[in-house]
Design an enzyme around this catalytic site. Sequence first.
Site, PDB file in Angstrom:
ATOM      1  N   LEU A  11       0.863  -1.185   0.000  1.00 17.99           N
ATOM      2  CA  LEU A  11       0.000   0.000   0.000  1.00 17.99           C
ATOM      3  C   LEU A  11       0.897   1.231   0.000  1.00 17.99           C
ATOM      4  CD1 LEU A  11      -2.737  -0.896   2.667  1.00 17.99           C
ATOM      5  CD2 LEU A  11      -3.020  -0.817   0.195  1.00 17.99           C
ATOM      6  N   ASP A  12       0.586   2.227  -0.831  1.00 15.75           N
ATOM      7  CA  ASP A  12       1.343   3.476  -0.845  1.00 15.75           C
ATOM      8  C   ASP A  12       1.274   4.135   0.528  1.00 15.75           C
ATOM      9  OD1 ASP A  12       2.004   3.113  -3.472  1.00 15.75           O
ATOM     10  OD2 ASP A  12       0.477   4.476  -4.278  1.00 15.75           O
TER      11      ASP A  12
END
Length: 338
Positions: free
Chosen positions: A81-82
């Site tokens: 996940l960013d």
Amino acid sequence: MARDEVRRILPADIKREVVVKDEKAETNPKWGFPPEKRPIEMHIQFGIINLDKPPGPTSHEVVAWVKRILNLNKAGHGGTLDPKVSGVLPVALERATRVVQALLPAGKEYVALMHLHGDVPEDKILAVMREFQGEIIQRPPLRSAVKRRLRTRKVYYIDVLEIEGRDVLFRVGVEAGTYIRSLIHHIGLALGVGAHMAELRRTRSGPFKEDETLVTLHDLVDYYHFWKEDGVEEYFRKAIQPMEKAVEHLPKVWIRDSAVAAVTHGADLAVPGVVKLHKGIKKGDLVAIMTLKDELVALGKAMMTTGEMLQKSKGIAVDVDKVFMPRDWYPKLWKEKE
């Protein structure tokens, strides 16, 4: 324009039927450690956490924190996940670390806030977004961790939850490796006004959801403390799921006790070891090899279809790739060559 009811179904939701090859096969209760009976230390070694990643840190940093909090040697996450993105981040621990591979075919779900750069009628927004269901072509973003080649990805469903002015809140189910930021950019182009992603949260990664198993880093610190300092393991145990949770969605082959040790010692699974299996297995499918106590033994590639495994009496049924079960859980039951 009336909003259609959207069926939110990911590959992980497919129900599979079991067919039995040997109805007389039994398992010895003295051998193995079923998920629900593992001592807490073993539960950690073969566990996976359904972690609620906070916005801010990278996925790698979050995993490093988990390792530090729980004093672990190894951990790995399923699906990066960013930094700005929050939500479901499965973190596999110690000997279960490689099980995250099983989540790749399971599908992922996100809730996204899209901000349009111009005014668009609601009915047009709904109609255009519906067009993005199915196969789409994407090029990974500039800052992506993978090569920027064009590739196809599946969008299983898009469900518009709310439209307020230029803000569109929607839920989307996608194949692993789909870039939601890129999807939103293309929806904006199709609407003729442009758009960007204002906010994103992952709500599912295959069998891991926003449910009672989801824990925060703060929860982990507290539960670990309760266990280590106060001897209360109940909360910490609930915070960690058995590695078998990560293969819930995979087609499975259950094997007899006498075949378990052979697989844990590096042998591929031969047909005589098969007791029961899921219908619909195709050659090349990623399958989970399970004991009759529902313990994960290994992951592998099906070398036969369900029908062939049922009909044949010899041959390799599954090419074993990753073994998770320790060699000493089930005894060797084959004769060594002189």
